[in-house]
Enzyme design. Structure first.
Site, PDB file in Angstrom:
ATOM      1  N   ASP A 132       0.846  -1.183   0.000  1.00  0.00           N
ATOM      2  CA  ASP A 132       0.000   0.000   0.000  1.00  0.00           C
ATOM      3  C   ASP A 132       0.887   1.240   0.000  1.00  0.00           C
ATOM      4  OD1 ASP A 132      -2.435   1.251  -0.152  1.00  0.00           O
ATOM      5  OD2 ASP A 132      -2.785   1.250   2.009  1.00  0.00           O
ATOM      6  N   TYR A 134       1.093   5.692  -0.489  1.00  0.00           N
ATOM      7  CA  TYR A 134       0.586   6.851   0.265  1.00  0.00           C
ATOM      8  C   TYR A 134       0.658   8.052  -0.677  1.00  0.00           C
ATOM      9  CZ  TYR A 134       0.230   9.314   4.873  1.00  0.00           C
ATOM     10  OH  TYR A 134      -0.160  10.034   5.980  1.00  0.00           O
ATOM     11  N   HIS A 139      -4.512  13.733   1.232  1.00  0.00           N
ATOM     12  CA  HIS A 139      -4.762  12.844   2.377  1.00  0.00           C
ATOM     13  C   HIS A 139      -3.587  12.896   3.346  1.00  0.00           C
ATOM     14  CE1 HIS A 139      -5.887   9.249   4.676  1.00  0.00           C
ATOM     15  NE2 HIS A 139      -4.683   8.750   4.424  1.00  0.00           N
ATOM     16  N   GLN A 245      -4.602   1.965  15.260  1.00  0.00           N
ATOM     17  CA  GLN A 245      -3.486   2.502  14.477  1.00  0.00           C
ATOM     18  C   GLN A 245      -2.679   3.515  15.284  1.00  0.00           C
ATOM     19  OE1 GLN A 245      -4.861   4.065  10.717  1.00  0.00           O
ATOM     20  NE2 GLN A 245      -2.818   4.669  10.018  1.00  0.00           N
ATOM     21  N   THR A 365      -5.047   6.519   0.137  1.00  0.00           N
ATOM     22  CA  THR A 365      -6.319   7.236   0.092  1.00  0.00           C
ATOM     23  C   THR A 365      -6.206   8.453  -0.818  1.00  0.00           C
ATOM     24  OG1 THR A 365      -6.645   6.560   2.368  1.00  0.00           O
ATOM     25  CG2 THR A 365      -8.106   8.267   1.539  1.00  0.00           C
TER      26      THR A 365
END
Lengths: 430, 430
Positions: A132, A134, A139, A245, A365
């Protein structure tokens, strides 16, 4: 990049029911996936209109590389097909376009069409590794501001395509329930963490890149070749437990806050189908550094982004009971990526890391600048401080049991036939 | 925990050449792995003395669950065998012990023995997901001190078994070369990062847990059952590029600094073989918090640790050319884990994350308190400030091309027959 050809003709029409009216699966799309019907056997299929065409079954009607591709796609995953790079899938797409636009094929091809409502859709690949990124700079700024108001972006952000490894085993196709995770949570004023179900459960609107082909360990994929390793795109919901998180993520990054579930839309919208929607990467703001040479490619800057519109919808149990339509939480373009998909692949492999067909790369995101485009509740609720009002009188800061999130995306561009990704849907259960 | 039986008898003797003299593979060990010989076909094997016994070939000599287990292990990975939990592998071990200790079996079993020097050893599992933990509290303190002298451990360390996802595709078996990674590096006083081969290439001495059985998504594995999901252990070298790591790791953790290569020793030393070496988890220091209930189990505290001695050896190209023996960089016990293997499994799944057979859980670097036990060059060289002197007159702070790291480990306990893990070997190439 794939050259445009007759398969991208926006006026092309198909004899398959629903294809010409369909904003998701017209004949210009032909996304690939894995489906099953009554007997449960998983096999490759292509979406067209309201139907799924069985690829293994239709293979005898094809010839050459297309027939071979259909046979490669007749198993329970698309890994074998995309182990050939995109070549085989491209040939398949061209031949399928011919079948679905040629009325004389209708009689023999119709036997291999299954109404989509009769099909179960599965993960398109056996996912070897999931990474993943970023790349959503707004975001990153929105989240960074909540922790560091004066300095939301860390110094590496504009140099390094920040990414981390995620969990492959817990990626599920659209429609699977999401069980609220338990875990440790620490109140800022508490001495010790608490344990229990997450109280700050969130979604994240991402797009995801499926990889094709592979590279040997120690052999980076140059930026100029990286685009050839994009099999296609899907929608990814990177469900996140914000309370878990915040407590766990230092110093090694998110773990249990993310790996309980990630939902992926089941159709791979291929690079060939997306070719008409490749657009220039937005120019970097004045003062931003130029990418290092291994991330620089003029052609990629010229057409490395995608003209894709994404949206997120929420329905609560109460809304559904009252017959209230899902509420749109956000809608925005995919253009907020600070790095292109090709840059992600070049970066991922520059150290010699080996990619394999069917690896999944999340974009991170993809919020834009204004709140109506924010891709997570963390941003929409400003960290839980601002309640979001829903039709029917409810409010939300984070997700409650029974809430259902549906993400949709469409490639849209003037003069092109709009194509869609299908749904990325998941409902929270306690 | 597996009860001790005749297979753990330290006086048991085998007719297989070398087994009785062997500190690695006496008949009390019987580790499982995947091997190939001349024709390249990968298949399951068990190490005994100087030999590998072909499990599929020996299956017809076995009966009941052991025969079924040997057949499950006859393919190219051990995933199918350990999809049954440990039951099948345990039955296989007991029967193999019988064959290898009974001289009357020699004639028919000998046909299925391959001299280990004639075998190529492969990854024992198709690794679905790889998670690396950070249980080595002295390592965490040593590294933390370099960044935060007054507060080396972050507040979550003694509550949360810190872990993160690693890359599965780049895990290789012992003996594969390690290509020095390229990447971005940032000097503290520089305005912009530099790009090039890593100048601070390091190893990390870890042990790794292979998982057996599985749990459904949303169904945590309770701490009391977690031990049953430990298939066995191997040695793991988590190669690390410290310069890449320092620049990239915030805010989402290590990525390219780790995923270029990880080396694993090829033999799975099973939970049954390790049963005589289970010891009490060291008591937490006065003042440390008690683990939360989901991580608490009296039986696990009583025997959840392992009496395993680890060592790291370095040879340089110059040393090898001069006929100088490898230099031991460190040696120490595995007891520096702040969390037990069972606690790692309970934590990993408490949010509902699903484990699968053949997942790999790294312990993190297992340094002890004194420098002669430190498990990385980052610690031994105090962040590159102190040169390590090698026989032959060379020095090192980090690894140079041609350097070879060999890790070894043995389970050792008074009154038990010592068993070994084989080698975890890798050489740096430019």
């Amino acid at each position: 990049m794939t050259a445009l050809d007759e398969t991208h003709d926006p006026t092309a029409s198909s004899w398959v029911d629903g294809a010409d009216d369909h904003s998701e699966f017209p004949v210009q799309n032909l996304p690939l996936g894995i489906f099953s019907t009554g007997d449960g056997t998983r096999r490759g299929g292509v979406a067209i209109g309201d139907f799924v065409c069985d690829l293994g079954a239709v293979a005898p009607l094809l010839s050459g590389p297309a027939a071979e591709a259909a046979t490669l796609a007749s198993g329970a995953t698309l890994n074998a097909l995309f182990s050939r790079g995109n070549f085989a899938a491209d040939a398949l797409r061209t031949s399928l376009f011919g079948l679905f636009t040629d009325i004389s094929s209708k009689a023999e091809v119709s036997r291999f069409l299954h109404r989509m409502t009769d099909c179960t859709l599965h993960l398109p690949f056996a996912i070897g590794d999931y990474t993943d990124f970023y790349t959503g700079i707004h975001h990153a700024e929105n989240v960074g501001k909540q922790f560091r108001p004066d300095n939301p972006l860390l110094p590496n952000y504009k140099w390094v395509p920040i990414g981390y490894h995620g969990r492959a085993s817990s990626i599920v196709p659209s429609g699977c329930d999401v069980i609220r995770p338990q875990g440790q949570q620490k109140n800022p004023d508490g001495d010790a963490p608490l344990f229990g179900p997450s109280k700050r459960l969130d979604y994240e609107m991402e797009m995801a890149v499926w990889t094709s082909g592979s590279n040997a360990m120690g052999q980076p994929i140059p930026i100029g070749e990286a685009g050839d390793h994009i099999a296609g795109l899907s929608i990814l919901n990177d469900w996140s437990a914000r309370d878990l998180q915040a407590w766990e993520y230092q110093p090694l990054g998110p773990f249990l806050a993310k790996n309980f579930n990630s939902t992926i839309s089941p159709w791979v919208v291929t690079s060939a189908a997306l070719a008409p929607f490749r657009i220039a990467q937005p120019a970097r703001p004045e003062g931003d550094p130029a990418p290092l040479p291994y991330l620089s490619d003029a052609a990629d800057q010229d057409h490395g982004a995608y003209a894709i519109e994404m949206e997120v919808l929420l329905s609560t149990a109460k809304m559904r009971a009252a017959g209230i339509e899902p509420h749109r939480l956000s809608k925005g373009p995919m253009s907020a990526m600070y790095w292109t998909a090709a840059q992600l692949i070049a970066h991922h492999t520059v150290n010699g890391c080996n990619l394999q067909p069917g690896d999944l790369l999340g974009t991170g995101t993809l919020s834009n600048e204004t709140p109506d485009t924010f891709g997570s509740l963390l941003e929409l609720s400003e960290g839980g401080k601002k309640a979001i009002e829903l039709p029917g009188g409810e409010t939300r800061t984070f997700l409650q049991d029974g809430d259902e999130i549906v993400m949709r995306a469409h490639a849209v561009r003037e003069g092109r036939r709009t194509i869609g990704f299908g749904e990325c849907r998941g409902r929270i259960v306690g």
